[in-house]
Design a protein around this motif. Structure first.
Motif, PDB file in Angstrom:
ATOM      1  N   ALA A 165       3.848  -6.487  -2.506  1.00  0.00           N
ATOM      2  CA  ALA A 165       5.024  -5.714  -2.110  1.00  0.00           C
ATOM      3  C   ALA A 165       5.603  -6.245  -0.802  1.00  0.00           C
ATOM      4  O   ALA A 165       4.886  -6.840   0.012  1.00  0.00           O
ATOM      5  N   VAL A 166       6.899  -6.034  -0.615  1.00  0.00           N
ATOM      6  CA  VAL A 166       7.543  -6.477   0.629  1.00  0.00           C
ATOM      7  C   VAL A 166       7.785  -5.321   1.592  1.00  0.00           C
ATOM      8  O   VAL A 166       7.949  -5.521   2.788  1.00  0.00           O
ATOM      9  N   CYS A 167       7.791  -4.094   1.065  1.00  0.00           N
ATOM     10  CA  CYS A 167       8.090  -2.954   1.940  1.00  0.00           C
ATOM     11  C   CYS A 167       7.464  -1.686   1.384  1.00  0.00           C
ATOM     12  O   CYS A 167       7.410  -1.486   0.166  1.00  0.00           O
ATOM     13  N   LEU A 168       6.976  -0.852   2.286  1.00  0.00           N
ATOM     14  CA  LEU A 168       6.437   0.462   1.920  1.00  0.00           C
ATOM     15  C   LEU A 168       7.139   1.516   2.754  1.00  0.00           C
ATOM     16  O   LEU A 168       7.292   1.364   3.970  1.00  0.00           O
ATOM     17  N   VAL A 169       7.574   2.579   2.084  1.00  0.00           N
ATOM     18  CA  VAL A 169       8.235   3.696   2.761  1.00  0.00           C
ATOM     19  C   VAL A 169       7.340   4.920   2.649  1.00  0.00           C
ATOM     20  O   VAL A 169       7.093   5.415   1.546  1.00  0.00           O
TER      21      VAL A 169
ATOM     22  N   ASP B  30       6.842  -0.619  11.216  1.00  0.00           N
ATOM     23  CA  ASP B  30       7.936  -1.470  11.686  1.00  0.00           C
ATOM     24  C   ASP B  30       9.161  -0.642  12.066  1.00  0.00           C
ATOM     25  O   ASP B  30       9.948  -1.060  12.916  1.00  0.00           O
ATOM     26  N   ALA B  31       9.319   0.498  11.433  1.00  0.00           N
ATOM     27  CA  ALA B  31      10.422   1.404  11.773  1.00  0.00           C
ATOM     28  C   ALA B  31       9.976   2.830  11.470  1.00  0.00           C
ATOM     29  O   ALA B  31       9.305   3.084  10.465  1.00  0.00           O
ATOM     30  N   VAL B  32      10.312   3.735  12.360  1.00  0.00           N
ATOM     31  CA  VAL B  32       9.966   5.145  12.191  1.00  0.00           C
ATOM     32  C   VAL B  32      11.250   5.958  12.287  1.00  0.00           C
ATOM     33  O   VAL B  32      12.030   5.790  13.229  1.00  0.00           O
ATOM     34  N   VAL B  33      11.468   6.822  11.318  1.00  0.00           N
ATOM     35  CA  VAL B  33      12.684   7.631  11.263  1.00  0.00           C
ATOM     36  C   VAL B  33      12.303   9.103  11.336  1.00  0.00           C
ATOM     37  O   VAL B  33      11.476   9.579  10.552  1.00  0.00           O
ATOM     38  N   SER B  34      12.903   9.796  12.278  1.00  0.00           N
ATOM     39  CA  SER B  34      12.721  11.244  12.375  1.00  0.00           C
ATOM     40  C   SER B  34      13.980  11.916  11.828  1.00  0.00           C
ATOM     41  O   SER B  34      15.069  11.746  12.390  1.00  0.00           O
TER      42      SER B  34
ATOM     43  N   ASN C 200      -2.151  -5.309   3.494  1.00  0.00           N
ATOM     44  CA  ASN C 200      -1.123  -6.355   3.504  1.00  0.00           C
ATOM     45  C   ASN C 200      -0.454  -6.374   4.877  1.00  0.00           C
ATOM     46  O   ASN C 200       0.544  -5.693   5.096  1.00  0.00           O
ATOM     47  N   PRO C 201      -0.992  -7.158   5.814  1.00  0.00           N
ATOM     48  CA  PRO C 201      -0.441  -7.173   7.180  1.00  0.00           C
ATOM     49  C   PRO C 201       1.025  -7.602   7.249  1.00  0.00           C
ATOM     50  O   PRO C 201       1.723  -7.271   8.208  1.00  0.00           O
ATOM     51  N   LYS C 202       1.507  -8.317   6.234  1.00  0.00           N
ATOM     52  CA  LYS C 202       2.876  -8.812   6.258  1.00  0.00           C
ATOM     53  C   LYS C 202       3.890  -7.804   5.741  1.00  0.00           C
ATOM     54  O   LYS C 202       5.100  -8.017   5.868  1.00  0.00           O
ATOM     55  N   ILE C 203       3.438  -6.711   5.144  1.00  0.00           N
ATOM     56  CA  ILE C 203       4.364  -5.762   4.543  1.00  0.00           C
ATOM     57  C   ILE C 203       5.158  -5.030   5.631  1.00  0.00           C
ATOM     58  O   ILE C 203       4.653  -4.766   6.723  1.00  0.00           O
ATOM     59  N   ARG C 204       6.402  -4.738   5.330  1.00  0.00           N
ATOM     60  CA  ARG C 204       7.232  -3.961   6.246  1.00  0.00           C
ATOM     61  C   ARG C 204       7.010  -2.487   5.935  1.00  0.00           C
ATOM     62  O   ARG C 204       7.208  -2.045   4.798  1.00  0.00           O
ATOM     63  N   ALA C 205       6.588  -1.735   6.937  1.00  0.00           N
ATOM     64  CA  ALA C 205       6.255  -0.317   6.750  1.00  0.00           C
ATOM     65  C   ALA C 205       7.282   0.558   7.456  1.00  0.00           C
ATOM     66  O   ALA C 205       7.500   0.419   8.661  1.00  0.00           O
ATOM     67  N   ILE C 206       7.900   1.444   6.683  1.00  0.00           N
ATOM     68  CA  ILE C 206       8.860   2.416   7.213  1.00  0.00           C
ATOM     69  C   ILE C 206       8.241   3.797   7.050  1.00  0.00           C
ATOM     70  O   ILE C 206       7.746   4.131   5.967  1.00  0.00           O
ATOM     71  N   ALA C 207       8.250   4.611   8.094  1.00  0.00           N
ATOM     72  CA  ALA C 207       7.587   5.909   8.033  1.00  0.00           C
ATOM     73  C   ALA C 207       8.511   7.028   8.499  1.00  0.00           C
ATOM     74  O   ALA C 207       9.407   6.812   9.331  1.00  0.00           O
ATOM     75  N   ARG C 208       8.245   8.207   7.964  1.00  0.00           N
ATOM     76  CA  ARG C 208       8.962   9.420   8.359  1.00  0.00           C
ATOM     77  C   ARG C 208       8.114  10.175   9.371  1.00  0.00           C
ATOM     78  O   ARG C 208       6.911  10.306   9.211  1.00  0.00           O
ATOM     79  N   ALA C 209       8.758  10.669  10.426  1.00  0.00           N
ATOM     80  CA  ALA C 209       8.044  11.427  11.462  1.00  0.00           C
ATOM     81  C   ALA C 209       8.780  12.725  11.739  1.00  0.00           C
ATOM     82  O   ALA C 209      10.019  12.758  11.780  1.00  0.00           O
TER      83      ALA C 209
END
Length: 354
Positions: free
Chosen positions: A181-185, A229-233, A205-214
């Protein structure tokens, strides 16, 4: 974590396998008895065991004493129990549709194994639903994970690839091809679940781009420390967007029009200039003639050092490692693809031409 139906299917498989083994042991026991205790030939011993277990009602091959008849009666009882157990489990599986579920599981497993450079959505709540809509509009491959069957049933009706399980567990992420995978949300209900999911994803997968909800500022910081890599509240972002909509409504409408929706005329895409792969490296924007050759507009350039150049001029020199943020129609961005290397391998995520 598997769904209850999947667990039941696996249990049915185990039960049928156990029943078959028990019946085979009974058959072997009967054959060995008639061969070594009664002293019959192998063919007679096998034949006698077969007609005894099948209860066809044939007579004895050779005369039996009291001991032999008692064993034969015991053999019939053991055979009936084993066969009855197998028939019972098979009938239940047939009526409940477990075999169909098993076929669906195998098809889903093959589909997931075939995915490459796909996206993973963890949690199909209100946030996850909207993410899935946007991903589908962009025609990219993605998988939805949720621990509850009800939201997943809704996702299935929309044609999404779904897996029921706990996204915080390594085995669940592995089952959806986290390595490819290239990205996980991470859009799960709680900050703790999102934190565990990001940690697991980055470990696998250390290379995966991880987007998380906070939900809170504290959770936002912890997720960033965990490697997101990015956190969205939703609360912080929603507040900023509402303020911007009140102060600059036309700007917000324009930005929304190029970032979301399935009927927009303009799109934005990222392009990474890789050394040795892009002929425009070392040239200025004017010399590269990206705008004149494609029609797409270079909105900003992010240097490898992290410096952001907004609204670059014609004199801005393109360097290896630069990330270009461009805007244009689907056709313009396709033309630009021939000149630059997109940040994601393959073609840009643009709608098909009609």
């Amino acid at each position: 974590m598997s769904s209850p139906l999947e667990e039941k299917y696996r249990q049915i498989q185990k039960d049928l396998r156990a029943g078959a083994i028990a019946l085979a042991l009974v058959f072997i026991t009967g054959t060995l008895w008639y061969k070594f205790v009664e002293g019959w030939h192998w063919s007679d011993a096998v034949y006698m065991t077969m007609i005894t277990l099948s209860t066809v009602g044939f007579g004895e091959i050779n005369p039996l004493g009291d001991r032999g008849r008692i064993f034969t009666m015991s053999l019939i009882i053991m055979g009936l129990i084993s066969i009855g157990y197998i028939v019972n489990r098979f009938t239940e599986a047939l009526i409940q549709g477990y075999f169909q579920e098993g076929r669906r599981i195998r098809q889903l497993r093959r589909l997931v194994e075939s995915l490459s450079e796909h996206y993973i959505i963890c949690g199909y709540g209100r946030t996850g639903r909207q993410i899935a809509i946007e991903f589908q509009a962009e025609e990219i491959s993605f998988v939805v994970i949720d621990s509850l069957p009800e939201p997943l049933e809704e996702a299935k009706q929309l044609g999404y690839v779904t897996i029921q399980g706990d996204a915080t567990l390594d085995e669940t992420l592995i089952s959806v091809g986290i390595e490819n995978a290239v990205c996980l949300v991470a859009a799960l209900p709680s900050d703790a679940e999102n934190l565990y999911t990001v940690l697991s994803a980055k470990t696998l997968n250390p290379k995966i781009r991880a987007i998380a909800r906070a939900s809170t500022e504290e959770a936002l910081q912890k997720l960033q420390r965990a490697g997101a890599d990015a956190v969205v509240s939703p609360y912080i972002t929603g507040g900023k967007r509402m303020a911007a909509a009140a102060l600059r409504p036309q700007v917000i409408d324009f930005v929304d029009g190029i970032l979301t929706g399935s009927d927009r005329a303009f799109y934005m895409e990222e392009f990474l200039l890789e050394a040795g792969a892009c002929p425009s490296i070392g040239q200025s924007l004017r010399e590269a003639k990206l705008r004149s050759q494609s029609g797409a507009l270079v909105l900003a350039i992010r240097r490898q050092s992290g410096e952001l150049i907004a609204g670059p001029t014609g004199e801005t020199v393109l360097m290896a490692g630069d990330l270009l943020i461009c805007m244009g129609t689907p056709e313009q961005l396709r033309l630009l693809t021939q000149l630059l290397i997109p940040i994601r391998s393959g073609t840009p995520r643009l709608p098909k031409q009609g």
